[in-house]
Design a protein around this motif. Structure first.
Motif, mmCIF file in Angstrom:
data_model
loop_
_atom_site.group_PDB
_atom_site.id
_atom_site.type_symbol
_atom_site.label_atom_id
_atom_site.label_comp_id
_atom_site.label_asym_id
_atom_site.label_seq_id
_atom_site.Cartn_x
_atom_site.Cartn_y
_atom_site.Cartn_z
ATOM 1 N N UNK A 28 2.313 -19.794 -107.279
ATOM 2 C CA UNK A 28 1.572 -18.983 -108.068
ATOM 3 C C UNK A 28 -0.102 -18.613 -107.766
ATOM 4 N N UNK A 29 -0.464 -20.275 -107.285
ATOM 5 C CA UNK A 29 -1.916 -20.060 -106.784
ATOM 6 C C UNK A 29 -2.281 -19.175 -105.779
ATOM 7 N N UNK A 30 -1.432 -19.686 -104.815
ATOM 8 C CA UNK A 30 -1.583 -18.750 -103.487
ATOM 9 C C UNK A 30 -1.245 -17.263 -103.419
ATOM 10 N N UNK A 31 -0.511 -16.829 -104.356
ATOM 11 C CA UNK A 31 -0.210 -15.354 -104.732
ATOM 12 C C UNK A 31 -1.610 -14.976 -105.571
ATOM 13 N N UNK A 32 -2.058 -15.698 -106.279
ATOM 14 C CA UNK A 32 -3.026 -15.219 -107.329
ATOM 15 C C UNK A 32 -4.459 -15.013 -106.221
ATOM 16 N N UNK A 33 -4.570 -16.031 -105.551
ATOM 17 C CA UNK A 33 -5.919 -15.796 -104.337
ATOM 18 C C UNK A 33 -5.743 -14.894 -103.644
#
Length: 232
Positions: A28-33
């Motif tokens: 989720x963090x990589x997608x959000x970045x």
């Protein structure tokens, strides 16, 4: 400063999130970045899509459930006295031994209607306005669910009687064993007391083994005292 919390994601961003997650297994963090969104928003959106797709992770099936307005659809309000309100209360009263939401959703499933939330059913049952608008039962429907006990058939009854009989016999045998053990323990304690008492009497009678052992022990004590506690 840009606000990254976007509860209403554009349709294109939704499709990209699904692609990143399904094909590249990004967190989720990589997608959000990559998309400039909030990780929690991304996670909630994808999990919502999966619920709508019955847990599937097929890319095209997930895309078929993407909606621009999001997946939070507030349940329509059920007005007191409406046909739906009366049907909910009727279902609860019909199946008194069931949980209220199970009774309501069972009747609704037979009519091809979507299920209601527990809180909605509870509100209709306990709200005074819904109760007052129900002419057949103008009272609040409180929880009075009783367990439904079915009668034992002949085979079960026979097994139950045999079980109770075996249990009573086992308890009787247990009582007998307990009494026997208690009596044996009592006898052993009494024998031990008698032995100690006899040894005490023998120690006072010259010529007995106990008397000789006692004299020998006294001599050893005197010798030890003389060796270690010589008067000044």
């Amino acid at each position: 400063m840009k606000n990254t919390k976007t509860p209403d994601l554009p349709l294109s961003i939704r499709a990209i999130i699904v692609a990143f997650r399904v094909f590249f297994h990004l967190g989720w963090t990589k997608i959000s970045k990559k998309l400039g969104t909030d990780p929690t928003t991304v996670q909630k959106f994808f999990q919502c899509m999966q619920r709508l797709a019955n847990g599937s992770e097929d890319f095209w099936y997930l895309l078929s459930h993407i909606e621009p307005s999001g997946c939070h659809h507030p349940a329509p309000l059920i007005a007191p006295g409406s046909e739906e309100s009366l049907e909910v209360r009727k279902a609860v009263l019909k199946h008194k031994t069931w949980m209220r939401n199970n009774a309501v959703n069972y009747e609704r499933s037979k009519a091809n209607l979507p299920p209601l939330k527990c809180t909605t059913v509870q509100n209709i049952c306990l709200d005074f306005k819904h109760a007052a608008a129900n002419p057949k039962y103008p009272k609040r429907i409180k929880r009075k669910r009783q367990p439904c006990k079915t009668a034992l058939d002949e085979e079960d009854r026979s097994n139950w009687l045999q079980y109770t009989q075996d249990l009573e016999e086992a308890e009787a045998e247990s009582d007998i064993l307990t009494n026997e053990l208690a009596n044996k323990l009592k006898d052993q304690i009494q024998k031990l007391k008698d032995t100690v008492s006899q040894q005490q009497k023998n120690a006072e009678s010259p010529g007995t083994l106990e008397w000789e052992l006692l004299q020998q022990k006294n001599m050893e004590i005197c010798a030890y005292n003389d060796a270690h506690f010589t008067p000044a």
